[in-house]
Write a protein that holds these residues in place. Sequence first.
Motif, PDB file in Angstrom:
ATOM      1  N   ASP A 127      45.037  35.721  34.103  1.00 51.59           N
ATOM      2  CA  ASP A 127      44.565  36.921  34.791  1.00 51.59           C
ATOM      3  C   ASP A 127      43.046  36.990  34.679  1.00 51.59           C
ATOM      4  OD1 ASP A 127      44.053  37.772  32.171  1.00 51.59           O
ATOM      5  OD2 ASP A 127      45.982  38.785  32.033  1.00 51.59           O
ATOM      6  N   LEU A 128      42.477  38.035  35.243  1.00 51.44           N
ATOM      7  CA  LEU A 128      41.019  38.142  35.246  1.00 51.44           C
ATOM      8  C   LEU A 128      40.453  38.306  33.844  1.00 51.44           C
ATOM      9  CD1 LEU A 128      40.551  40.345  38.430  1.00 51.44           C
ATOM     10  CD2 LEU A 128      39.635  38.051  38.083  1.00 51.44           C
ATOM     11  N   ASP A 129      41.196  38.919  32.944  1.00 53.78           N
ATOM     12  CA  ASP A 129      40.705  39.022  31.569  1.00 53.78           C
ATOM     13  C   ASP A 129      40.487  37.639  30.968  1.00 53.78           C
ATOM     14  OD1 ASP A 129      40.612  41.768  31.573  1.00 53.78           O
ATOM     15  OD2 ASP A 129      42.581  42.024  30.657  1.00 53.78           O
ATOM     16  N   ASP A 130      41.375  36.706  31.291  1.00 56.25           N
ATOM     17  CA  ASP A 130      41.188  35.323  30.834  1.00 56.25           C
ATOM     18  C   ASP A 130      39.905  34.734  31.416  1.00 56.25           C
ATOM     19  OD1 ASP A 130      43.347  35.119  29.184  1.00 56.25           O
ATOM     20  OD2 ASP A 130      44.622  34.066  30.614  1.00 56.25           O
ATOM     21  N   GLN A 133      28.912  41.810  36.401  1.00 57.97           N
ATOM     22  CA  GLN A 133      28.755  41.842  37.857  1.00 57.97           C
ATOM     23  C   GLN A 133      30.094  41.641  38.557  1.00 57.97           C
ATOM     24  OE1 GLN A 133      26.019  42.620  39.470  1.00 57.97           O
ATOM     25  NE2 GLN A 133      26.918  42.366  41.512  1.00 57.97           N
ATOM     26  N   MET A 134      30.901  40.702  38.045  1.00 61.00           N
ATOM     27  CA  MET A 134      32.225  40.479  38.628  1.00 61.00           C
ATOM     28  C   MET A 134      33.068  41.745  38.542  1.00 61.00           C
ATOM     29  SD  MET A 134      33.348  36.665  37.297  1.00 61.00           S
ATOM     30  CE  MET A 134      34.975  36.810  38.076  1.00 61.00           C
ATOM     31  N   GLN A 135      33.068  42.378  37.372  1.00 62.89           N
ATOM     32  CA  GLN A 135      33.888  43.583  37.192  1.00 62.89           C
ATOM     33  C   GLN A 135      33.434  44.700  38.139  1.00 62.89           C
ATOM     34  OE1 GLN A 135      33.129  43.893  32.948  1.00 62.89           O
ATOM     35  NE2 GLN A 135      35.198  43.165  32.472  1.00 62.89           N
ATOM     36  N   THR A 136      32.124  44.850  38.279  1.00 56.14           N
ATOM     37  CA  THR A 136      31.602  45.888  39.161  1.00 56.14           C
ATOM     38  C   THR A 136      32.001  45.625  40.612  1.00 56.14           C
ATOM     39  OG1 THR A 136      29.714  46.306  37.712  1.00 56.14           O
ATOM     40  CG2 THR A 136      29.486  46.965  40.018  1.00 56.14           C
ATOM     41  N   GLU A 137      31.815  44.387  41.060  1.00 59.03           N
ATOM     42  CA  GLU A 137      32.128  44.051  42.451  1.00 59.03           C
ATOM     43  C   GLU A 137      33.621  44.186  42.732  1.00 59.03           C
ATOM     44  OE1 GLU A 137      30.329  40.595  44.199  1.00 59.03           O
ATOM     45  OE2 GLU A 137      28.696  40.623  42.744  1.00 59.03           O
ATOM     46  N   ILE A 138      34.445  43.756  41.795  1.00 56.56           N
ATOM     47  CA  ILE A 138      35.902  43.857  41.993  1.00 56.56           C
ATOM     48  C   ILE A 138      36.318  45.322  42.072  1.00 56.56           C
ATOM     49  CG2 ILE A 138      38.120  43.506  40.822  1.00 56.56           C
ATOM     50  CD1 ILE A 138      37.028  40.765  39.929  1.00 56.56           C
ATOM     51  N   ASP A 139      35.772  46.144  41.211  1.00 59.44           N
ATOM     52  CA  ASP A 139      36.089  47.588  41.270  1.00 59.44           C
ATOM     53  C   ASP A 139      35.688  48.168  42.623  1.00 59.44           C
ATOM     54  OD1 ASP A 139      37.093  47.520  38.722  1.00 59.44           O
ATOM     55  OD2 ASP A 139      35.318  48.371  37.766  1.00 59.44           O
ATOM     56  N   GLU A 140      34.532  47.778  43.107  1.00 59.55           N
ATOM     57  CA  GLU A 140      34.057  48.298  44.395  1.00 59.55           C
ATOM     58  C   GLU A 140      34.964  47.842  45.538  1.00 59.55           C
ATOM     59  OE1 GLU A 140      29.264  48.493  43.270  1.00 59.55           O
ATOM     60  OE2 GLU A 140      30.054  46.868  44.512  1.00 59.55           O
ATOM     61  N   ILE A 141      35.378  46.583  45.505  1.00 61.60           N
ATOM     62  CA  ILE A 141      36.251  46.062  46.564  1.00 61.60           C
ATOM     63  C   ILE A 141      37.598  46.779  46.552  1.00 61.60           C
ATOM     64  CG2 ILE A 141      37.535  44.027  47.344  1.00 61.60           C
ATOM     65  CD1 ILE A 141      35.172  42.345  46.178  1.00 61.60           C
ATOM     66  N   VAL A 142      38.170  46.911  45.383  1.00 59.81           N
ATOM     67  CA  VAL A 142      39.485  47.558  45.266  1.00 59.81           C
ATOM     68  C   VAL A 142      39.414  49.003  45.760  1.00 59.81           C
ATOM     69  CG1 VAL A 142      41.220  48.356  43.628  1.00 59.81           C
ATOM     70  CG2 VAL A 142      40.252  46.052  43.403  1.00 59.81           C
ATOM     71  N   ALA A 143      38.300  49.665  45.482  1.00 60.62           N
ATOM     72  CA  ALA A 143      38.151  51.078  45.870  1.00 60.62           C
ATOM     73  C   ALA A 143      38.106  51.270  47.379  1.00 60.62           C
ATOM     74  CB  ALA A 143      36.892  51.653  45.229  1.00 60.62           C
ATOM     75  N   THR A 144      37.860  50.197  48.124  1.00 59.57           N
ATOM     76  CA  THR A 144      37.786  50.330  49.586  1.00 59.57           C
ATOM     77  C   THR A 144      39.164  50.399  50.238  1.00 59.57           C
ATOM     78  OG1 THR A 144      37.741  47.927  49.984  1.00 59.57           O
ATOM     79  CG2 THR A 144      35.613  49.044  49.630  1.00 59.57           C
ATOM     80  N   ILE A 145      40.209  50.035  49.497  1.00 55.05           N
ATOM     81  CA  ILE A 145      41.549  49.959  50.086  1.00 55.05           C
ATOM     82  C   ILE A 145      42.259  51.308  49.991  1.00 55.05           C
ATOM     83  CG2 ILE A 145      43.780  48.795  50.017  1.00 55.05           C
ATOM     84  CD1 ILE A 145      41.444  46.993  50.816  1.00 55.05           C
ATOM     85  N   PRO A 146      42.544  51.949  51.120  1.00 50.68           N
ATOM     86  CA  PRO A 146      43.284  53.223  51.087  1.00 50.68           C
ATOM     87  C   PRO A 146      44.696  53.031  50.530  1.00 50.68           C
ATOM     88  CG  PRO A 146      42.283  52.814  53.242  1.00 50.68           C
ATOM     89  CD  PRO A 146      42.186  51.545  52.487  1.00 50.68           C
ATOM     90  N   ASP A 147      45.188  54.072  49.904  1.00 48.73           N
ATOM     91  CA  ASP A 147      46.518  53.985  49.292  1.00 48.73           C
ATOM     92  C   ASP A 147      47.601  53.647  50.312  1.00 48.73           C
ATOM     93  OD1 ASP A 147      45.433  54.565  46.852  1.00 48.73           O
ATOM     94  OD2 ASP A 147      45.892  56.721  46.946  1.00 48.73           O
ATOM     95  N   ASP A 148      47.425  54.121  51.543  1.00 49.84           N
ATOM     96  CA  ASP A 148      48.496  53.899  52.515  1.00 49.84           C
ATOM     97  C   ASP A 148      48.556  52.466  53.030  1.00 49.84           C
ATOM     98  OD1 ASP A 148      46.223  53.875  54.021  1.00 49.84           O
ATOM     99  OD2 ASP A 148      46.858  55.409  55.456  1.00 49.84           O
ATOM    100  N   SER A 174      42.225  28.703  44.452  1.00 50.13           N
ATOM    101  CA  SER A 174      42.934  27.944  43.421  1.00 50.13           C
ATOM    102  C   SER A 174      42.149  27.839  42.119  1.00 50.13           C
ATOM    103  CB  SER A 174      43.246  26.527  43.936  1.00 50.13           C
ATOM    104  OG  SER A 174      42.046  25.822  44.218  1.00 50.13           O
ATOM    105  N   ARG A 175      40.939  28.395  42.089  1.00 47.90           N
ATOM    106  CA  ARG A 175      40.136  28.356  40.861  1.00 47.90           C
ATOM    107  C   ARG A 175      39.946  29.782  40.363  1.00 47.90           C
ATOM    108  NH1 ARG A 175      35.763  23.789  43.054  1.00 47.90           N
ATOM    109  NH2 ARG A 175      37.387  22.231  43.530  1.00 47.90           N
ATOM    110  N   TRP A 176      39.792  29.916  39.090  1.00 48.14           N
ATOM    111  CA  TRP A 176      39.775  31.242  38.488  1.00 48.14           C
ATOM    112  C   TRP A 176      38.370  31.624  38.000  1.00 48.14           C
ATOM    113  CZ3 TRP A 176      42.081  26.803  37.020  1.00 48.14           C
ATOM    114  CH2 TRP A 176      41.668  26.205  35.861  1.00 48.14           C
ATOM    115  N   GLY A 177      37.374  31.053  38.673  1.00 50.47           N
ATOM    116  CA  GLY A 177      35.999  31.315  38.286  1.00 50.47           C
ATOM    117  C   GLY A 177      35.374  32.466  39.042  1.00 50.47           C
ATOM    118  N   PRO A 178      34.049  32.564  39.026  1.00 50.46           N
ATOM    119  CA  PRO A 178      33.344  33.690  39.649  1.00 50.46           C
ATOM    120  C   PRO A 178      33.619  33.844  41.143  1.00 50.46           C
ATOM    121  CG  PRO A 178      31.882  32.498  38.171  1.00 50.46           C
ATOM    122  CD  PRO A 178      33.142  31.683  38.283  1.00 50.46           C
ATOM    123  N   ARG A 179      33.944  32.738  41.827  1.00 53.38           N
ATOM    124  CA  ARG A 179      34.173  32.850  43.269  1.00 53.38           C
ATOM    125  C   ARG A 179      35.458  33.588  43.638  1.00 53.38           C
ATOM    126  NH1 ARG A 179      33.834  27.834  46.828  1.00 53.38           N
ATOM    127  NH2 ARG A 179      34.729  26.655  45.084  1.00 53.38           N
TER     128      ARG A 179
END
Length: 326
Positions: free
Chosen positions: A157-160, A184-199, A302-307
């Motif tokens: 997962d992302l924590d890893d 920076q990754m955590q901030t950007e991911i939070d921002e991206i997720v926040a754009t998705i409406p619940d519906d 397929s990679r679990w890095g910054p990209r």
Amino acid sequence: MRTQHRIATGMAIVLMLVAAACGDDGDDGTVTESGQRPEETTAPADDDGGGTFPVTVSADNGEVTIESRPEAIVSISPTGTEMLFAIGAGDQVVAVDEYSYYPEEAPVTDLSGFQPNVEAIASYEPDLVVLSTDPGDVADGLERIGIPAIHLDSAEDLDDTYRQLELLGVATGNVGSAAEVVSQMQTEIDEIVATIPDDLAERTYFHELDSQLYSVSSDTFIGRVYALLGLRSIGDEAPDDAGNYPQLSEEFVLDADPDFIFLADAQCCDQSPETVAARPGWDTLTAVEEGRVIVVDEDAASRWGPRIVDFLREVADEVLATADAG
């Protein structure tokens, strides 16, 4: 040459994932790209962000001591290579494996990433080696000739992902920049997720690994990334999850009628929205009829890095486009 690499990489990834699936011991029905999580680093962070040496880190091959700041790193891990360059250790990298072709400045060699060879790696006279697979006790072999080697399995997962970045920061003397990358990754991911409406949540997808219809479940690393956007894999309902990497039948996909089809086999295997639509019966799928067959970057997927942030943003944009179209 790049195309050949992509084809080989794509097929190798599928084989690796299927092999991992077959290797599941079945205890809890969960197999991920990784076997184990890397443990926490044992070295203290240094106030100046550069790290202290000697330092001991705890990786998947146990505790590894690095006597001084590495100046000749060999990476036998495409994800490890991306992480090293992201945290500012790129100028310390002297050689990478044949599939570590990102970023462009990575010093690609013919070193094998799937069958690492001690003698071939040692010929580059590294003072640190990063591995993501170790089928032949390469890490132990390197240690026996005095070369420290860090083995980091695929992330669950992302924590890893964050832990591996921080561990490499400690091991390479780039503590501060590794922390910045994670933040920076955590901030950007939070921002991206926040754009998705619940519906828009609870939509389904088919993530195609290859034209043989191998896919993923929501319990894989990439499945957990999709889940951040409320998406659920149709592979979760497969009669045989094959360790979370099920091979679906055409009938199963047609019956599931996913909202999205994500093609992670366009570069390797020449799949496209057009080839998908041409499959018998697939033109009736909702995702095909409504233009939601999406080609994704199979390396980033397929990679679990910054990209992985870029991948998440790409998928989120497609989900939001669906809302706009509706």
